[in-house]
Design a protein around this motif. Structure first.
Motif, PDB file in Angstrom:
ATOM      1  N   LYS A  82       0.855  -1.189   0.000  1.00 11.60           N
ATOM      2  CA  LYS A  82       0.000   0.000   0.000  1.00 11.60           C
ATOM      3  C   LYS A  82       0.888   1.235   0.000  1.00 11.60           C
ATOM      4  N   ARG A 110      -0.495   5.012  10.121  1.00 13.73           N
ATOM      5  CA  ARG A 110      -0.990   4.209   9.002  1.00 13.73           C
ATOM      6  C   ARG A 110       0.075   3.227   8.511  1.00 13.73           C
ATOM      7  N   THR A 129      -0.357  -0.837   8.413  1.00 10.63           N
ATOM      8  CA  THR A 129      -0.069  -1.622   7.219  1.00 10.63           C
ATOM      9  C   THR A 129       0.882  -2.775   7.529  1.00 10.63           C
ATOM     10  N   LYS A 169      -0.561  -5.838   9.232  1.00 15.40           N
ATOM     11  CA  LYS A 169      -1.331  -6.728   8.352  1.00 15.40           C
ATOM     12  C   LYS A 169      -0.432  -7.550   7.439  1.00 15.40           C
ATOM     13  N   GLN A 195       1.698  -6.348   5.263  1.00 14.84           N
ATOM     14  CA  GLN A 195       1.830  -5.691   3.967  1.00 14.84           C
ATOM     15  C   GLN A 195       3.085  -4.819   3.925  1.00 14.84           C
ATOM     16  N   ALA A 212       4.695  -1.256   3.137  1.00 10.21           N
ATOM     17  CA  ALA A 212       4.283   0.146   3.089  1.00 10.21           C
ATOM     18  C   ALA A 212       5.231   0.910   2.169  1.00 10.21           C
TER      19      ALA A 212
END
Length: 437
Positions: free
Chosen positions: A93, A120, A124, A127, A129, A131
């Motif tokens: 993301k 944020r 991220t 999870k 993920q 960044a």
């Protein structure tokens, strides 16, 4: 599992193929179990192209609007990279500097980071993920987009690493690490395996472009280990940290320099030679040699927004009671500084002003220089033998800087580099993309 912040410069994301290539590296790091945050610069020369475009509209674009324009480059890079990583089966993301929580002051074009609130980014990572964060940009408390100036993506990466408590900040560029000189100037430059914050600060201040000065300052302040590597190879690169003991790589092969438990006592004290051709010199002729005159002169210079580097004041002439003061500053600050000094001529009472934009600065950097006699003599002897004249000299505990003519600067770098036995025995250094960023 480690938390790693990686930064990729413009040459590393220059086109779609380059973005796909580094996406594979990032995906591999995530699959290996590391939490990964990536900071990206604009693609290739996008920032310069946007500046040129603004110049076609107006010679003096409003700084706020220019910042909004320039941040577009990093937004393009971050979104394309997130797409490339996602295509490889790893979720990613992208975030602007504002979305990533990089808070700055309100100085457009050269904002300073005042806080990092990466909520944020944390979310991220939690999870699983990757960044992706746009470098070079942030947001002021008044919610205006700001840019950090040249080298701002390096600073973004180090600031995020500090704010996230990352294990390391990896700066990926188009050379294999930090070298004893710019390999574009001295092809025989040798890669440095490890270097302290203080030595790297002096090299960056002296003109070495592989790491931005502000990024090194930030790394030292928050004790962030920085690993400079090439995005084009898997070579070890250069580790920047507080002491040589901090720079040990426990995964390095037995017997390698990176795996040694301490630096060798016979290691050379000279880290490298940096050069800078982006400065000019102003000489204020015939300044009254009275208390407070130098202070007032540099108050005027500071009011013009100029960052002063080297300063030399001549011995006062007994017959006139006047002296000459010379100082160096960035080319871009010359005209405004000259105008400010001209306006203050009646108050300061100097005779005349001279400016010179055809100078170059060479800096020799190394820990322990002050306690090792003969370093200065060797430096000046090398310049003498190369037929190069010295115009100004400045020193610190780990640095000697000299000003020469701009057209002899590269010759000076090669002469000093050779005089201090810094040449590599492993062949010429490789510059993979030609920019050093």
């Amino acid at each position: 599992m480690a938390l790693v912040v990686q930064k990729y410069g413009g040459s590393s994301v220059a086109d779609a193929q380059s973005i796909k290539r580094i996406a594979k590296r990032i995906a591999e790091a995530r699959r290996a179990g590391d939490d990964v945050v990536v900071v990206v610069s604009a693609m290739g020369d996008t920032t310069d192209e946007l500046l040129d475009l603004a110049g076609e509209i107006t010679p003096l674009p409003p700084k706020r609007e220019l910042d909004i324009l320039l941040t577009a480059g990093e937004r393009i890079s971050m979104s394309l990279l997130a797409m490339a990583i996602t295509k490889l089966g790893v979720k990613a993301k992208s975030f602007t500097g504002q979305q990533a929580g990089l808070l700055t002051d309100a100085v457009h074009g050269r904002a300073q980071i005042v806080d990092v609130v990466p909520h944020r980014v944390h979310e991220t990572l939690s999870k699983g993920q990757v960044a992706i964060v746009a470098g070079f940009q942030g947001v002021s408390r008044s919610n205006d987009v700001t840019t950090l100036g040249r080298g701002g993506s390096d600073t973004t990466a180090v600031a995020l690493a500090a704010g996230l408590g990352a294990d390391v900040c990896e700066i990926y560029t188009d050379v294999d690490g930090i070298f004893t000189a710019d390999p574009r100037v001295a092809a025989s430059a040798r890669k440095i395996d490890r270097i302290t914050y203080e030595e790297m600060l002096e090299l960056a201040a002296g003109g070495a472009k592989v790491l931005a000065l502000r990024a090194v300052e930030y790394a030292r302040r928050y004790e962030v280990p920085v690993h400079v590597r090439s995005s084009f190879t898997t070579k070890t690169g250069t580790l920047v940290s507080g002491t040589y003991g901090d720079l040990i790589d426990p995964n390095a092969p037995a017997g390698s320099s990176a795996g040694q438990e301490e630096a060798k006592m016979e290691d050379p004290i000279i880290s490298g030679v940096a050069h800078d051709d982006s400065e000019a010199k102003i000489t204020v002729v015939g300044v009254p040699d009275k208390p407070g005159m130098a202070a007032r002169l540099f108050e005027v210079v500071a009011g013009a927004g100029a960052n002063i580097d080297m300063i030399v004041q001549n011995v006062s002439a007994a017959s006139t009671g006047r002296t000459d003061i010379s100082f160096t500053l960035p080319h871009a600050s010359t005209s405004t500084t000259m105008a400010a000094l001209n306006a203050a001529r009646g108050e300061i009472g100097y005779d005349s002003l001279e400016s010179d934009d055809q100078i170059g600065k060479l800096s020799l950097v190394g820990a322990g220089m002050k306690s090792n006699p003969g370093v200065s003599a060797r430096l000046f002897g090398a310049l003498r033998d190369a037929g190069i004249n010295i115009e100004m000299i400045s020193t610190s505990e780990i640095r000697i800087s000299v000003v020469t003519r701009a057209d002899s600067l590269h010759d000076a770098v090669r002469a000093v580099h050779h005089a201090f036995d810094l040449d590599s025995t492993d062949g010429e250094a490789v510059v993979y993309a030609g920019t050093g960023r």
